[in-house]
Scaffold this active site. Sequence first.
Site, PDB file in Angstrom:
ATOM      1  N   ARG A 191       0.858  -1.250   0.230  1.00 48.70           N
ATOM      2  CA  ARG A 191       0.050   0.226   0.125  1.00 48.70           C
ATOM      3  C   ARG A 191       0.884   1.752   0.346  1.00 48.70           C
ATOM      4  NH1 ARG A 191      -4.744  -2.451   2.792  1.00 48.70           N
ATOM      5  NH2 ARG A 191      -6.182  -1.315   2.901  1.00 48.70           N
ATOM      6  N   ARG A 247     -16.884  -4.398  11.211  1.00 47.49           N
ATOM      7  CA  ARG A 247     -15.624  -3.765  11.358  1.00 47.49           C
ATOM      8  C   ARG A 247     -15.789  -2.058  11.192  1.00 47.49           C
ATOM      9  NH1 ARG A 247     -12.290  -5.279   5.940  1.00 47.49           N
ATOM     10  NH2 ARG A 247     -11.644  -2.940   6.657  1.00 47.49           N
TER      11      ARG A 247
HETATM   12  P1  AMP Z   1      -8.566  -3.707   4.128  1.00 47.06           P
HETATM   13  O1  AMP Z   1      -8.829  -5.210   4.958  1.00 47.06           O
HETATM   14  O2  AMP Z   1      -7.261  -4.093   3.531  1.00 47.06           O
HETATM   15  O3  AMP Z   1      -9.790  -3.109   3.933  1.00 47.06           O
HETATM   16  O4  AMP Z   1      -7.576  -3.154   5.999  1.00 47.06           O
HETATM   17  C1  AMP Z   1      -8.238  -2.460   6.583  1.00 47.06           C
HETATM   18  C2  AMP Z   1      -7.097  -1.538   7.160  1.00 47.06           C
HETATM   19  O5  AMP Z   1      -6.041  -2.746   7.900  1.00 47.06           O
HETATM   20  C3  AMP Z   1      -6.630  -0.837   6.169  1.00 47.06           C
HETATM   21  O6  AMP Z   1      -7.625   0.993   6.667  1.00 47.06           O
HETATM   22  C4  AMP Z   1      -4.733  -0.783   7.319  1.00 47.06           C
HETATM   23  O7  AMP Z   1      -5.319   0.460   8.910  1.00 47.06           O
HETATM   24  C5  AMP Z   1      -4.898  -2.194   7.738  1.00 47.06           C
HETATM   25  N1  AMP Z   1      -3.895  -2.379   6.530  1.00 47.06           N
HETATM   26  C6  AMP Z   1      -4.411  -3.496   5.730  1.00 47.06           C
HETATM   27  N2  AMP Z   1      -3.343  -3.681   5.227  1.00 47.06           N
HETATM   28  C7  AMP Z   1      -2.257  -2.753   5.064  1.00 47.06           C
HETATM   29  C8  AMP Z   1      -0.294  -2.306   4.679  1.00 47.06           C
HETATM   30  N3  AMP Z   1      -0.728  -2.934   3.506  1.00 47.06           N
HETATM   31  N4  AMP Z   1       0.029  -1.334   5.383  1.00 47.06           N
HETATM   32  C9  AMP Z   1      -0.570  -0.776   5.752  1.00 47.06           C
HETATM   33  N5  AMP Z   1      -1.874  -0.820   6.707  1.00 47.06           N
HETATM   34  C10 AMP Z   1      -2.783  -2.019   6.078  1.00 47.06           C
END
Ligand code: AMP
Length: 195
Positions: free
Chosen positions: A89, A134
């Site tokens: 990311r 969530r």
């Molecule tokens: P997601 O499930 O991919 O929508 O991720 C939910 C949250 O997890 C994000 O908003 C971040 O707070 C954290 N997160 C997930 N993947 C990453 C990443 N590669 N780098 C930093 N934070 C992450």
Amino acid sequence: MLNIILFGKPGSGKGTQASLIKDKYSLIHISTGDVFRKNMSNNTDLGLLAKGYMEKGELVPDQVTVDMLKDEINNFMPCNGFIFDGFPRTTFQAKELDNLLLEKSLKIDLTIALDVDNNSLIDRLLERGKSSGRADDQSVEKINMRLQEYDNKTKPLIEYYNDQNKFYSINGIGSLEQITSRIVEVIEDYNNDWR
Ligand code: AMP
């Protein structure tokens, strides 16, 4: 080995599509969001650290995320390949991933972005929030923060992977099956070129 990044804004359908594609190509699906959430529900130190950032819709710091990802990759090796969902990311994360794969004589083959407009994303995430539990799906404010984080930190990766001729974007609006077949088409074209 086939290593794919599924790319896109929050709510673009990366998780759903990654689990379908992983089955078709026998890949390991790594969702950094899922790994963080699992740590949160197990109350690990990593989970407690990540929680504060995730609940605000901010990215977890790079080094913590990269260290976790390295452990995940090493745990699943050897395998047919990976499908990364929600990672990388940031440019730092992308470079670290490239270095880690290079150490193993591996590489990213394809980055496939699911293109969805912001209004549809907000609708989808608020709808998902009714059942996902969530915290980061619960308000337009938090969703906007996640979209802002994407624009500031994640969007530059389009250029990073474009420069390596690895970036493909597909329309992320449509039925589940339509979107899966658009992704499969990109993968099959790539496989045919390299066969
Ligand atoms: P997601 O499930 O991919 O929508 O991720 C939910 C949250 O997890 C994000 O908003 C971040 O707070 C954290 N997160 C997930 N993947 C990453 C990443 N590669 N780098 C930093 N934070 C992450």
